[in-house]
Design a protein around this motif. Sequence first.
Motif, PDB file in Angstrom:
ATOM      1  N   TYR A  35       0.851  -1.191   0.000  1.00 61.49           N
ATOM      2  CA  TYR A  35       0.000   0.000   0.000  1.00 61.49           C
ATOM      3  C   TYR A  35       0.889   1.244   0.000  1.00 61.49           C
ATOM      4  N   LEU A  41      -5.887  10.662   1.761  1.00 65.28           N
ATOM      5  CA  LEU A  41      -6.236   9.613   0.789  1.00 65.28           C
ATOM      6  C   LEU A  41      -6.266   8.230   1.420  1.00 65.28           C
ATOM      7  N   GLY A  42      -5.791   8.089   2.642  1.00 66.95           N
ATOM      8  CA  GLY A  42      -5.813   6.791   3.299  1.00 66.95           C
ATOM      9  C   GLY A  42      -4.827   5.814   2.691  1.00 66.95           C
ATOM     10  N   LEU A  43      -5.088   4.530   2.895  1.00 65.23           N
ATOM     11  CA  LEU A  43      -4.251   3.478   2.326  1.00 65.23           C
ATOM     12  C   LEU A  43      -4.827   3.070   0.978  1.00 65.23           C
TER      13      LEU A  43
ATOM     14  N   TYR B  36      -8.420  -0.723  12.712  1.00 66.45           N
ATOM     15  CA  TYR B  36      -7.007  -0.671  13.076  1.00 66.45           C
ATOM     16  C   TYR B  36      -6.711   0.640  13.792  1.00 66.45           C
ATOM     17  N   ILE B  86      -4.353   7.513  14.556  1.00 69.05           N
ATOM     18  CA  ILE B  86      -5.280   7.454  13.418  1.00 69.05           C
ATOM     19  C   ILE B  86      -5.999   6.117  13.510  1.00 69.05           C
ATOM     20  N   LEU B  88      -8.249   3.447  11.542  1.00 70.29           N
ATOM     21  CA  LEU B  88      -8.550   3.058  10.161  1.00 70.29           C
ATOM     22  C   LEU B  88      -9.647   2.002  10.137  1.00 70.29           C
ATOM     23  N   PHE B 101      -9.710   0.428   2.289  1.00 72.18           N
ATOM     24  CA  PHE B 101      -9.532   1.250   3.474  1.00 72.18           C
ATOM     25  C   PHE B 101     -10.195   2.610   3.315  1.00 72.18           C
ATOM     26  N   GLY B 102     -10.714   3.114   4.445  1.00 74.62           N
ATOM     27  CA  GLY B 102     -11.139   4.502   4.495  1.00 74.62           C
ATOM     28  C   GLY B 102      -9.940   5.402   4.715  1.00 74.62           C
TER      29      GLY B 102
END
Lengths: 111, 111
Positions: A35, A41-43, B36, B86, B88, B101-102
Amino acid sequence: DVKVTQSSRYLVKRTGEKVFLECVQDMDHENMFWYRQDPGLGLRLIYFSYDVKMKEKGDIPEGYSVSREKKERFSLILESASTNQTSMYLCASSEEYQPQHFGDGTRLSIL
Amino acid sequence: EDKVVQSPLSLVVHEGDTVTLNCSYEVTNFRSLLWYKQEKKAPTFLFMLTSSGIEKKSGRLSSILDKKELSSILNITATQTGDSAIYLCAVAPSGTYKYIFGTGTRLKVLA
């Protein structure tokens, strides 16, 4: 305890260079993932592999390739690095449909 | 297109407060949802929710899956500065090993 090890925590490369990011897992997991993580933008999934020599494109494969010659090792290759590939790169592994375990990440800067 | 949306994007609270983080999703044939926590390094696994396990709890953290509303919440009670991270959310469609993922919720807990 699962351990996913990424070869470098920080890496600085120049535009046009070929860059290799290495990832090793010690739990005999079938699946491995690459990733990139960018603010806002996140993962985003680049590539994943579900077996040795098997790979599948993720959402953003352009400019990247991967190699999985051994079950425990999954390499991400930037064929010709560009500044827009500056990012945090995260490797993960999992067993079938189980949760993914992540490495600590490689913060890559392309100058 | 499959997608995962988390809200809020960021949150600042004081120690002792209770927080609720949201994750909504649109995926083809839902399989599971994961939460996560990511501090400075690797995301660490918190919970996995499926059709057969819609509620999970561990200490001050708990999570519920609402399959009708296509969403999940992560609750943290009596927050501590160590909860700053953070968070997730990731969702897996059935028939694939991939997770979507978000963008994450950045939580900061002030002393």
